[in-house]
Motif scaffolding. Structure first.
Motif, PDB file in Angstrom:
ATOM      1  N   ILE A 187       6.245   6.179  -7.356  1.00 44.72           N
ATOM      2  CA  ILE A 187       5.776   7.624  -7.334  1.00 44.72           C
ATOM      3  C   ILE A 187       4.482   7.622  -8.108  1.00 44.72           C
ATOM      4  O   ILE A 187       3.766   8.695  -7.785  1.00 44.72           O
ATOM      5  CB  ILE A 187       6.759   8.240  -8.037  1.00 44.72           C
ATOM      6  N   LYS A 188       4.076   6.504  -9.094  1.00 47.08           N
ATOM      7  CA  LYS A 188       2.769   7.073  -9.688  1.00 47.08           C
ATOM      8  C   LYS A 188       1.819   5.650  -9.450  1.00 47.08           C
ATOM      9  O   LYS A 188       1.996   4.618  -9.744  1.00 47.08           O
ATOM     10  CB  LYS A 188       3.199   6.897 -11.245  1.00 47.08           C
ATOM     11  N   MET A 189       0.954   5.958  -8.575  1.00 46.00           N
ATOM     12  CA  MET A 189      -0.097   5.134  -8.173  1.00 46.00           C
ATOM     13  C   MET A 189      -1.359   5.639  -8.123  1.00 46.00           C
ATOM     14  O   MET A 189      -1.421   7.049  -7.751  1.00 46.00           O
ATOM     15  CB  MET A 189       0.286   4.612  -6.638  1.00 46.00           C
ATOM     16  N   PRO A 190      -2.569   4.996  -8.120  1.00 42.05           N
ATOM     17  CA  PRO A 190      -3.749   5.546  -8.164  1.00 42.05           C
ATOM     18  C   PRO A 190      -4.176   5.802  -6.821  1.00 42.05           C
ATOM     19  O   PRO A 190      -3.720   5.485  -5.818  1.00 42.05           O
ATOM     20  CB  PRO A 190      -4.790   4.163  -8.585  1.00 42.05           C
ATOM     21  N   GLY A 191      -4.944   7.163  -6.871  1.00 42.90           N
ATOM     22  CA  GLY A 191      -5.273   7.737  -5.468  1.00 42.90           C
ATOM     23  C   GLY A 191      -3.978   8.348  -5.008  1.00 42.90           C
ATOM     24  O   GLY A 191      -3.350   9.312  -5.847  1.00 42.90           O
ATOM     25  N   MET A 192      -3.746   8.126  -3.876  1.00 47.18           N
ATOM     26  CA  MET A 192      -2.469   8.898  -3.179  1.00 47.18           C
ATOM     27  C   MET A 192      -1.207   8.563  -3.890  1.00 47.18           C
ATOM     28  O   MET A 192      -0.865   7.270  -3.923  1.00 47.18           O
ATOM     29  CB  MET A 192      -2.273   8.511  -1.661  1.00 47.18           C
ATOM     30  N   ASP A 193      -0.599   9.298  -4.523  1.00 46.31           N
ATOM     31  CA  ASP A 193       0.695   8.887  -5.085  1.00 46.31           C
ATOM     32  C   ASP A 193       1.983   8.823  -3.975  1.00 46.31           C
ATOM     33  O   ASP A 193       1.815   8.916  -2.976  1.00 46.31           O
ATOM     34  CB  ASP A 193       1.417  10.207  -6.210  1.00 46.31           C
ATOM     35  N   GLY A 194       2.950   8.653  -4.467  1.00 44.36           N
ATOM     36  CA  GLY A 194       4.300   8.240  -3.830  1.00 44.36           C
ATOM     37  C   GLY A 194       4.806   9.240  -2.943  1.00 44.36           C
ATOM     38  O   GLY A 194       5.190   9.224  -1.771  1.00 44.36           O
ATOM     39  N   LEU A 195       4.902  10.555  -3.661  1.00 45.04           N
ATOM     40  CA  LEU A 195       5.335  11.594  -2.748  1.00 45.04           C
ATOM     41  C   LEU A 195       4.640  11.969  -1.654  1.00 45.04           C
ATOM     42  O   LEU A 195       4.902  12.224  -0.694  1.00 45.04           O
ATOM     43  CB  LEU A 195       5.591  12.832  -3.830  1.00 45.04           C
ATOM     44  N   GLU A 196       3.158  11.867  -1.672  1.00 49.12           N
ATOM     45  CA  GLU A 196       2.400  12.255  -0.645  1.00 49.12           C
ATOM     46  C   GLU A 196       2.487  10.726   0.407  1.00 49.12           C
ATOM     47  O   GLU A 196       2.195  11.238   1.546  1.00 49.12           O
ATOM     48  CB  GLU A 196       0.920  12.268  -1.043  1.00 49.12           C
ATOM     49  N   LEU A 197       2.363   9.876  -0.127  1.00 47.04           N
ATOM     50  CA  LEU A 197       2.494   8.682   0.853  1.00 47.04           C
ATOM     51  C   LEU A 197       3.868   8.641   1.673  1.00 47.04           C
ATOM     52  O   LEU A 197       3.896   8.723   2.859  1.00 47.04           O
ATOM     53  CB  LEU A 197       2.601   7.229  -0.011  1.00 47.04           C
ATOM     54  N   GLN A 198       4.789   9.189   0.742  1.00 48.55           N
ATOM     55  CA  GLN A 198       6.175   9.320   1.799  1.00 48.55           C
ATOM     56  C   GLN A 198       6.097  10.522   2.814  1.00 48.55           C
ATOM     57  O   GLN A 198       6.446  10.121   3.959  1.00 48.55           O
ATOM     58  CB  GLN A 198       7.242   9.775   0.724  1.00 48.55           C
ATOM     59  N   ARG A 199       5.194  11.502   2.478  1.00 52.80           N
ATOM     60  CA  ARG A 199       4.991  12.280   3.993  1.00 52.80           C
ATOM     61  C   ARG A 199       4.285  11.736   4.787  1.00 52.80           C
ATOM     62  O   ARG A 199       4.524  12.003   6.101  1.00 52.80           O
ATOM     63  CB  ARG A 199       4.419  13.512   2.991  1.00 52.80           C
ATOM     64  N   HIS A 200       3.318  11.104   4.518  1.00 52.85           N
ATOM     65  CA  HIS A 200       2.341  10.482   5.839  1.00 52.85           C
ATOM     66  C   HIS A 200       3.425   9.112   6.490  1.00 52.85           C
ATOM     67  O   HIS A 200       3.215   9.039   7.643  1.00 52.85           O
ATOM     68  CB  HIS A 200       1.487   9.619   5.012  1.00 52.85           C
ATOM     69  N   LEU A 201       4.047   8.531   5.680  1.00 52.74           N
ATOM     70  CA  LEU A 201       5.143   7.470   6.406  1.00 52.74           C
ATOM     71  C   LEU A 201       6.106   8.074   7.193  1.00 52.74           C
ATOM     72  O   LEU A 201       6.376   7.604   8.427  1.00 52.74           O
ATOM     73  CB  LEU A 201       5.750   6.770   5.337  1.00 52.74           C
ATOM     74  N   LYS A 202       6.611   9.187   6.971  1.00 46.12           N
ATOM     75  CA  LYS A 202       7.528  10.099   7.575  1.00 46.12           C
ATOM     76  C   LYS A 202       6.834  10.609   9.201  1.00 46.12           C
ATOM     77  O   LYS A 202       7.524  10.607   9.986  1.00 46.12           O
ATOM     78  CB  LYS A 202       8.198  11.292   6.953  1.00 46.12           C
ATOM     79  N   GLU A 203       5.658  10.920   8.739  1.00 44.73           N
ATOM     80  CA  GLU A 203       4.953  11.406  10.109  1.00 44.73           C
ATOM     81  C   GLU A 203       4.620  10.268  11.138  1.00 44.73           C
ATOM     82  O   GLU A 203       4.822  10.485  12.393  1.00 44.73           O
ATOM     83  CB  GLU A 203       3.634  11.885   9.602  1.00 44.73           C
ATOM     84  N   ILE A 204       4.556   9.032  10.642  1.00 41.93           N
ATOM     85  CA  ILE A 204       4.443   7.960  11.466  1.00 41.93           C
ATOM     86  C   ILE A 204       5.639   7.472  12.067  1.00 41.93           C
ATOM     87  O   ILE A 204       5.735   7.137  13.307  1.00 41.93           O
ATOM     88  CB  ILE A 204       3.651   6.839  10.725  1.00 41.93           C
ATOM     89  N   ASP A 205       6.778   7.461  11.123  1.00 41.35           N
ATOM     90  CA  ASP A 205       7.862   6.875  11.731  1.00 41.35           C
ATOM     91  C   ASP A 205       8.840   7.622  10.864  1.00 41.35           C
ATOM     92  O   ASP A 205       9.439   7.426   9.834  1.00 41.35           O
ATOM     93  CB  ASP A 205       8.041   5.265  11.091  1.00 41.35           C
ATOM     94  N   LYS A 206       9.654   8.522  11.584  1.00 40.11           N
ATOM     95  CA  LYS A 206      10.682   9.468  11.206  1.00 40.11           C
ATOM     96  C   LYS A 206      12.038   8.679  10.791  1.00 40.11           C
ATOM     97  O   LYS A 206      12.803   9.139   9.838  1.00 40.11           O
ATOM     98  CB  LYS A 206      10.993  10.649  12.219  1.00 40.11           C
ATOM     99  N   SER A 207      12.368   7.446  11.476  1.00 40.08           N
ATOM    100  CA  SER A 207      13.311   6.666  11.064  1.00 40.08           C
ATOM    101  C   SER A 207      13.281   5.799   9.830  1.00 40.08           C
ATOM    102  O   SER A 207      14.040   5.242   9.408  1.00 40.08           O
ATOM    103  CB  SER A 207      13.589   5.850  12.296  1.00 40.08           C
ATOM    104  N   LEU A 208      12.116   5.855   9.341  1.00 36.29           N
ATOM    105  CA  LEU A 208      11.906   5.021   8.045  1.00 36.29           C
ATOM    106  C   LEU A 208      12.711   5.524   7.061  1.00 36.29           C
ATOM    107  O   LEU A 208      12.470   6.698   6.551  1.00 36.29           O
ATOM    108  CB  LEU A 208      10.376   4.849   7.773  1.00 36.29           C
ATOM    109  N   THR A 209      13.412   4.603   6.268  1.00 29.85           N
ATOM    110  CA  THR A 209      14.159   5.400   4.979  1.00 29.85           C
ATOM    111  C   THR A 209      13.132   4.987   3.686  1.00 29.85           C
ATOM    112  O   THR A 209      12.933   3.876   3.502  1.00 29.85           O
ATOM    113  CB  THR A 209      15.468   4.628   4.888  1.00 29.85           C
ATOM    114  N   VAL A 210      12.869   6.222   2.931  1.00 27.48           N
ATOM    115  CA  VAL A 210      12.135   5.785   1.953  1.00 27.48           C
ATOM    116  C   VAL A 210      12.914   5.927   0.415  1.00 27.48           C
ATOM    117  O   VAL A 210      13.633   6.766   0.191  1.00 27.48           O
ATOM    118  CB  VAL A 210      10.978   6.714   1.902  1.00 27.48           C
ATOM    119  N   VAL A 211      12.829   5.019  -0.329  1.00 26.47           N
ATOM    120  CA  VAL A 211      13.343   4.834  -1.647  1.00 26.47           C
ATOM    121  C   VAL A 211      12.118   4.978  -2.553  1.00 26.47           C
ATOM    122  O   VAL A 211      11.277   4.249  -2.784  1.00 26.47           O
ATOM    123  CB  VAL A 211      14.266   3.581  -2.049  1.00 26.47           C
ATOM    124  N   ILE A 212      12.394   6.095  -3.608  1.00 26.38           N
ATOM    125  CA  ILE A 212      11.380   6.255  -4.692  1.00 26.38           C
ATOM    126  C   ILE A 212      11.469   5.117  -5.839  1.00 26.38           C
ATOM    127  O   ILE A 212      12.552   5.154  -6.296  1.00 26.38           O
ATOM    128  CB  ILE A 212      11.192   7.425  -4.968  1.00 26.38           C
TER     129      ILE A 212
END
Length: 449
Positions: A57-82
């Protein structure tokens, strides 16, 4: 399915965390890859598929929450664990509200990770089984829609049984509304490919430029609006069947691409270079005179021979009138359940009207007529007055005398009503020109009511 069929992506800026998780998942037999930031993770998702992503969840630049939104836009079936080092309630709640499956806190417990991954995979397996079962039920239901006991429809059943066991390309021919897609689904449902999907493509309903992308998919940036890679119908049908309805509408340019796929069983996505191999059975349908299109140079002769390996002709309903009572009762029961309306029979006078009508729209028109009667009628039966006006009108007209002129008047009115007062079609059926038909309408003072 073994663990190697599942892909896991670990995204964390701490090298020791990436290496630890990589090692644990690899020992468990999964496909694993890592990324040290969001940009690298998004790049890797464009070139490979993953089922689960563990995201810090805590990374330089884009954080984990924002990355999760982009990942879901690319692949809705992807399961994300924070993954978080800050086990606050706020960050956990935000992650779950944004669609995360779960979260884990650092230092990470390997047993907890294994437990989470096992739960995710079990859910994915259940989801896949559920989808396959629903497809199977749909296929069986569709086959039940082919109703009739006439010699013509029995011949169609024989042809379906014969060709379903093979992988032969099938061309289904018949007028609009005769049930060509139902026959295609019946062939698929009785083939060895029945546990894989059948993907329908209505070639007449999709713009030519869009059809290419629909069939072969596209890469990100292939054209304006192509923000992500997308699979086409051929890839979606891999292992199963693809059904081209209105194949005669395909443009000459796309005919070349189709011929290449049918011969080589491989293609590239629009804007891509990667060659994709598919195992697909092709079933086509048309209501056009495709031989005439070949003669006129509008349809490729080599593609015609590639598609016309095994042909099934569906007879129009007017040529198998003995099936009308069974079909009408079938639709009555179907709509009775859908509408929750206790209609249990069709009045003999109403059935006589149905049998005497010529049904230019074939089974689709019959189904619509019964549905309309179910809506306006009162239980427990369908009566003559519940049927559409044009059916009663055509069947109820009787000549006032036996004169040639009176019989001509009644016949012209019958054809006009039968084709909903389409002058061009009626003139064609009557074998006269439009001007002559207009003169006859004025002479007999015929009205469209």
């Amino acid at each position: 399915m073994n663990n190697n069929n599942y892909g896991i992506l670990v995204v964390d800026d701490e090298k020791i965390v990436r290496e630890s998780l990589y090692k644990w998942f690899l020992e468990d037999g999964y496909r694993v890859d890592t990324a040290e930031n969001a940009a690298e993770a998004l790049r890797k998702l464009q070139s490979a598929t993953f089922d689960i992503a563990f995201v810090d969840i805590k990374m330089p630049g884009m954080d984990g929450l924002e990355l999760q939104r982009h990942l879901k836009e690319i692949d809705k079936s992807l399961t994300v664990v924070i993954i978080t080092a800050f086990a606050s309630v706020d960050s956990a709640v935000r992650a779950l509200k944004d669609g995360a499956y779960d979260y884990v806190t650092k230092p990470i417990d390997p047993d907890e990770l294994t437990h989470i991954v096992n739960n995710i995979i079990n859910q994915k397996k259940l989801l896949t089984e559920n989808i396959q079962l629903r497809e199977k039920i749909d296929e069986l239901t569709q086959f039940d829609e082919i109703v009739g006991e006439s010699s013509q429809i029995k011949k169609v059943f024989e042809l379906i049984s014969t060709v379903a066991k093979t992988d032969t390309t099938v061309l289904i021919r018949g007028e609009s509304g005769t049930g060509k897609e139902l026959v295609a689904r019946a062939i698929h449902a009785h083939s060895s490919r029945k546990y894989f999907p059948i993907i329908p493509v209505n070639c007449g309903a999709i713009n030519d430029n869009l059809l290419e992308s629909e069939l072969f998919g596209h890469e990100k940036g292939a054209f304006t609006g192509a923000q992500y890679r997308r699979k086409g119908k051929f890839e979606m049908a891999d292992g199963g069947s693809i059904f081209f309805d209105e194949i005669g509408c395909v443009s000459e340019r796309l005919q070349v691409d189709l011929l290449r796929v049918l011969e080589a069983k491989q293609f590239t996505r629009v804007g891509g270079e990667q060659v994709i191999n598919v195992d697909v059975r092709v079933i086509c349908a048309t209501n056009r005179d495709i031989e005439l299109a070949v003669k006129e140079g509008k349809f490729r002769e080599d593609l015609y021979y590639r598609l016309n390996v095994f042909t099934i002709f569906l007879p129009p309903l007017r040529e198998r009138k003995s099936d009308i009572p069974q079909l009408a009762n079938h639709f009555m029961k179907k709509f009775s359940q859908v509408m929750n309306k206790p209609v249990t029979q069709i009045d003999p006078e109403a059935m006589d009207v149905l049998v005497r009508y010529d049904w230019p729209g074939n089974i689709r028109e019959l189904a619509n007529a019964v549905e309309r009667a179910m809506v306006v009628g009162k239980p427990p039966q369908i009566r003559k007055e519940d049927l559409p006006f044009q059916l009663i009108n055509i069947n109820g007209i009787k000549p006032a005398s036996d004169s040639i002129e009176e019989i001509e008047k009644i016949h012209i009115l019958k054809i006009l009503n039968q084709y909903n007062w389409n002058i061009s079609k009626s003139a064609e059926v009557l074998d006269i020109d439009r001007a002559t038909l207009y003169n006859k309408i004025n002479k007999f003072n015929l009205k469209n009511r």
